[in-house]
Scaffold this motif. Sequence first.
Motif, PDB file in Angstrom:
ATOM      1  N   ASP A 632       0.713  -1.315   0.085  1.00  0.00           N
ATOM      2  CA  ASP A 632      -0.069  -0.019  -0.004  1.00  0.00           C
ATOM      3  C   ASP A 632       0.947   1.174   0.007  1.00  0.00           C
ATOM      4  O   ASP A 632       0.900   2.328   0.740  1.00  0.00           O
ATOM      5  CB  ASP A 632      -0.847   0.001   1.112  1.00  0.00           C
ATOM      6  N   ILE A 633       1.626   1.384  -0.963  1.00  0.00           N
ATOM      7  CA  ILE A 633       2.604   2.630  -0.981  1.00  0.00           C
ATOM      8  C   ILE A 633       1.863   3.750  -1.478  1.00  0.00           C
ATOM      9  O   ILE A 633       2.326   4.798  -1.166  1.00  0.00           O
ATOM     10  CB  ILE A 633       3.768   1.959  -2.259  1.00  0.00           C
ATOM     11  N   GLU A 634       0.732   3.664  -2.159  1.00  0.00           N
ATOM     12  CA  GLU A 634       0.150   4.707  -2.443  1.00  0.00           C
ATOM     13  C   GLU A 634      -0.409   5.518  -1.383  1.00  0.00           C
ATOM     14  O   GLU A 634      -0.534   6.908  -1.362  1.00  0.00           O
ATOM     15  CB  GLU A 634      -1.331   4.126  -3.265  1.00  0.00           C
ATOM     16  N   SER A 635      -0.895   4.954  -0.272  1.00  0.00           N
ATOM     17  CA  SER A 635      -1.266   5.692   1.021  1.00  0.00           C
ATOM     18  C   SER A 635      -0.120   6.492   1.632  1.00  0.00           C
ATOM     19  O   SER A 635      -0.212   7.610   2.006  1.00  0.00           O
ATOM     20  CB  SER A 635      -1.795   4.833   1.800  1.00  0.00           C
ATOM     21  N   GLY A 636       1.133   5.843   1.417  1.00  0.00           N
ATOM     22  CA  GLY A 636       2.222   6.659   2.027  1.00  0.00           C
ATOM     23  C   GLY A 636       2.586   7.840   1.198  1.00  0.00           C
ATOM     24  O   GLY A 636       2.905   9.022   1.731  1.00  0.00           O
ATOM     25  N   LEU A 637       2.516   7.694  -0.199  1.00  0.00           N
ATOM     26  CA  LEU A 637       2.817   8.803  -1.079  1.00  0.00           C
ATOM     27  C   LEU A 637       1.730   9.835  -0.883  1.00  0.00           C
ATOM     28  O   LEU A 637       1.833  11.036  -0.699  1.00  0.00           O
ATOM     29  CB  LEU A 637       2.765   8.561  -2.573  1.00  0.00           C
ATOM     30  N   ASP A 638       0.447   9.457  -0.791  1.00  0.00           N
ATOM     31  CA  ASP A 638      -0.698  10.390  -0.729  1.00  0.00           C
ATOM     32  C   ASP A 638      -0.449  11.472   0.653  1.00  0.00           C
ATOM     33  O   ASP A 638      -0.607  12.533   0.678  1.00  0.00           O
ATOM     34  CB  ASP A 638      -1.986   9.661  -0.433  1.00  0.00           C
ATOM     35  N   ALA A 639       0.121  10.566   1.834  1.00  0.00           N
ATOM     36  CA  ALA A 639       0.208  11.246   3.125  1.00  0.00           C
ATOM     37  C   ALA A 639       1.306  12.494   2.685  1.00  0.00           C
ATOM     38  O   ALA A 639       1.361  13.424   3.390  1.00  0.00           O
ATOM     39  CB  ALA A 639       0.620  10.413   4.120  1.00  0.00           C
ATOM     40  N   ILE A 640       2.370  12.271   2.117  1.00  0.00           N
ATOM     41  CA  ILE A 640       3.570  13.022   1.930  1.00  0.00           C
ATOM     42  C   ILE A 640       3.040  14.245   0.985  1.00  0.00           C
ATOM     43  O   ILE A 640       3.340  15.643   1.317  1.00  0.00           O
ATOM     44  CB  ILE A 640       4.713  12.400   1.264  1.00  0.00           C
ATOM     45  N   PHE A 641       2.096  14.026   0.112  1.00  0.00           N
ATOM     46  CA  PHE A 641       1.785  15.164  -0.670  1.00  0.00           C
ATOM     47  C   PHE A 641       0.755  15.911  -0.227  1.00  0.00           C
ATOM     48  O   PHE A 641       0.548  16.881  -0.734  1.00  0.00           O
ATOM     49  CB  PHE A 641       1.263  14.412  -2.163  1.00  0.00           C
ATOM     50  N   GLN A 642       0.405  15.492   0.932  1.00  0.00           N
ATOM     51  CA  GLN A 642      -0.599  16.522   1.506  1.00  0.00           C
ATOM     52  C   GLN A 642       0.049  17.020   2.949  1.00  0.00           C
ATOM     53  O   GLN A 642      -0.569  16.651   3.831  1.00  0.00           O
ATOM     54  CB  GLN A 642      -2.061  15.791   1.710  1.00  0.00           C
ATOM     55  N   GLN A 643       1.064  17.688   2.676  1.00  0.00           N
ATOM     56  CA  GLN A 643       1.694  18.322   3.964  1.00  0.00           C
ATOM     57  C   GLN A 643       0.822  19.223   4.513  1.00  0.00           C
ATOM     58  O   GLN A 643       0.153  20.313   3.941  1.00  0.00           O
ATOM     59  CB  GLN A 643       2.853  18.853   3.543  1.00  0.00           C
TER      60      GLN A 643
END
Length: 859
Positions: A632-643
Amino acid sequence: MLGSTVPATFNLKVSLMSQLTPKNTHLGFNGVETRVPRRRRRPKVVPYLAYHHLQHHSLEPRSVFCRIVLTRVSNDGGGAVDASPQQPTSPDIEELNSSSLGDGYVSLFVRMLGLDNDPLDREQAIVALWKYSLGGKKYVDAIMQFPGCINLTINLLRSESNSTCEAAAGLLRSVSLVNLYKDLVAECGAIEEITGLLSRPSLTPEVKEQSLCTLWNLSVDEKIRVKIANPDILPILFKSLDGEDIKVKEAAGGILANLALSQVNHKIMVELGAIPKLAKLLKNNVEGSKVIRKEARNALLELSKDEYYRILIIEEGLVPVPLIGAAAYKSFRPGLHSWPRLPDGTELERTSKTPSKFGASELLLGLNIDDKNVNIEEVKVNAIIGRTQQQFLARIGAIEMEDGKRESELSSSWQFTLLPWVDGVARLVLILELEDELAISRAAESIADASINEEMRIAFKEAGAVKNLVRLLDSKNQDVKLSVTRALERLSISNGVCQVIEAEDVIDPLIFNLRCPDTSHNLMEKTLDILARILDPSKEMRSKFYDGPVNGLNKGLDEKNSSNFPGGKTGDLAEIDTPKTNTRKNVLDSAVIGPLVEILKTSTPNLQRKAASILEFIAITNPAMDMVISVDIESGLDAIFQQNVLKDKDSDLEGKEPERYALEVEEAGLAISAASRLLTKLLDSQQFCRNIDSSHFTKLLRDILKSSIPFHCKDWIAACLVKLSSLSGPKPFLEDPINMEVTLYETIPRLIEQLKTSSSLKTKEAAAVELNRIISEGVVDSTQAVASEGGIFALVKLIEEGSERAVEAGLAILYNLSMDSENHMEIIAAGAVPVLRRIVLSQRPQWTRALHVLRTLPT
């Protein structure tokens, strides 16, 4: 004025004493009668008779009383004390002080200091009072009972006579030794007069010594230190450190050590050059005086409490080393039967099969090396010398003896000393081999603090610090583990040292820390730092191009060097690269990828950036791509992109704390850039492309591209956006909104930045040509983007200084900008009109374009 303070019965007392004494005897300084031959009575001149009477029973000042060596003490009412062996108080002086005759002499000499007296009388009086004051506090009290004595003494510092100045400064030195009179001496202007005296071009060492020792006494008082620490005195103190007289140097060092006790003085001391001067005393063996080195060390240790000043001290070649107590070194066990090897673990060729029974081969390593066949680098030689010296001191129990610290003192507070880097580096590595966990932790912290540049990192590597630090990563003590990890993190900044750290199998303990749920935030951050440097994909690519031999040029040299150490590690990249594949396989594990993805979701931007970098390295390996996608790498990337710092539009942090806001935006931008690079690599997988919500990530990245994150963080965002847009098929450039946004918010700002900051005219020319191409293609709002980024001033400057090609491109851009009347005032303010006129009048090839621009501007 002063005459009124002298007792009125003085002449009567002298007469009485003379009547009580037989005519053929002489009343000595202590009241003892001594037979002398009868002689004709001399005329009674009381001042000179009194002076010569005291002079008869006094020796030279420095022989009557030992030179007073002052030691720094705390400002708790103590004051400077005499650290030298005291001579017993003379019975003559005791009798003189207790008798009315002695009081009369003191008052008489004080009267002789008056300004209306002959200079010779004043000189004789001040010399007599100085000698009298050397008896101690009781005699100083007898002098200080007469008001105005200090003022008259300070006035004598202006005398042209060296003996007068020496005696006056000597009396002030004795008086200032008593805490009760320190403030009075300072308030009467002694500091200012001594400053003027020391500023004279020719001054005897004796006068300098007494004057500086007076300041040394006064500097014990915290309130007076501020007066002493001024731009007039400090250069004199620094110059005195370079002198030849030992006592003068000791006094100057003592003053600086006391001044450093007040933090308010640190800035002016450092700005005027205190650190290089004091460090020179510790690096050079000043023969005959440990006091100078002690005071210089004390001053530098106080300055080193500031992090920035500590860096300056280390740059001067000194290393802060913790004092752990001589008892801690008893656990040191050198390898008595080991074969000689370099401190970093490199073994030498065995020429004998019988090792030294007593470890002499370790201590005398290097004596049997033929310089004609082996060329050992200087840093390796220094590592051998430092290790030999420190191990020898540890074996004989003499280590830390020079600091004179008792173990009870060491246990109450953390103490440090400063050693030249050859000894300091070796001492820190030696402490890592002990059993005391507190000492090991402190040594590792010192290694981290001292690793400020490439030279120091290489020095620690050659001294064998890396092997010991990696070994200590398995410690059960969390403090030791954190300190050791911090030291390795600072050492890993060096690319060469980082390769050595990896060669010591550091990845396994680091992964264990990463997977451990109880790992603290600080330890996790340092662990990720080391792993990110070892597994940095960009560094891996650079090493292939820059670190390897070119066309086999270095092959012969490598073979030659390795032949000197058969069977041992030479530190060559080829040998370090051998175990890389085996050690890095442990990273390609789902048990490691899971915690990294969790860091992407929940941690701070700083940790997110490092975790994304490690995941990028894992994603490059084809077999591991599926594991990365499956967690579930997408959820990790999503968290970073929404600082949060970019989402919170209503926050007034930018207005209240602009520096903190800028730092948070910078950290968020770096994390987003690393995540964008990871996402770009993941888009190479067809499976990932089928499962990802490309429209969602496109919207997030487009918003970030328009945000206020630093410009250098947007390059990978733009690349990732372009790759995401290609998933839906190719589109014409002018019809693709993503390409237009990338051009407006990434390409144009980057080109303007090159025009502003680059020092290369070719780079500026290329940027102008590219910028002209973008504008000529009709990209919407491109000219407005150039103006908003401040490109007009940079373009005018390029037109004035650049090549013909750069001028042609710059004029074309400027003409397009001039089509908008809102830009006219800024073009004129940038100085374009005179530049354009010169081009037209000189009829350069571009004069017609320049004329067109002039016509569009208001006249």
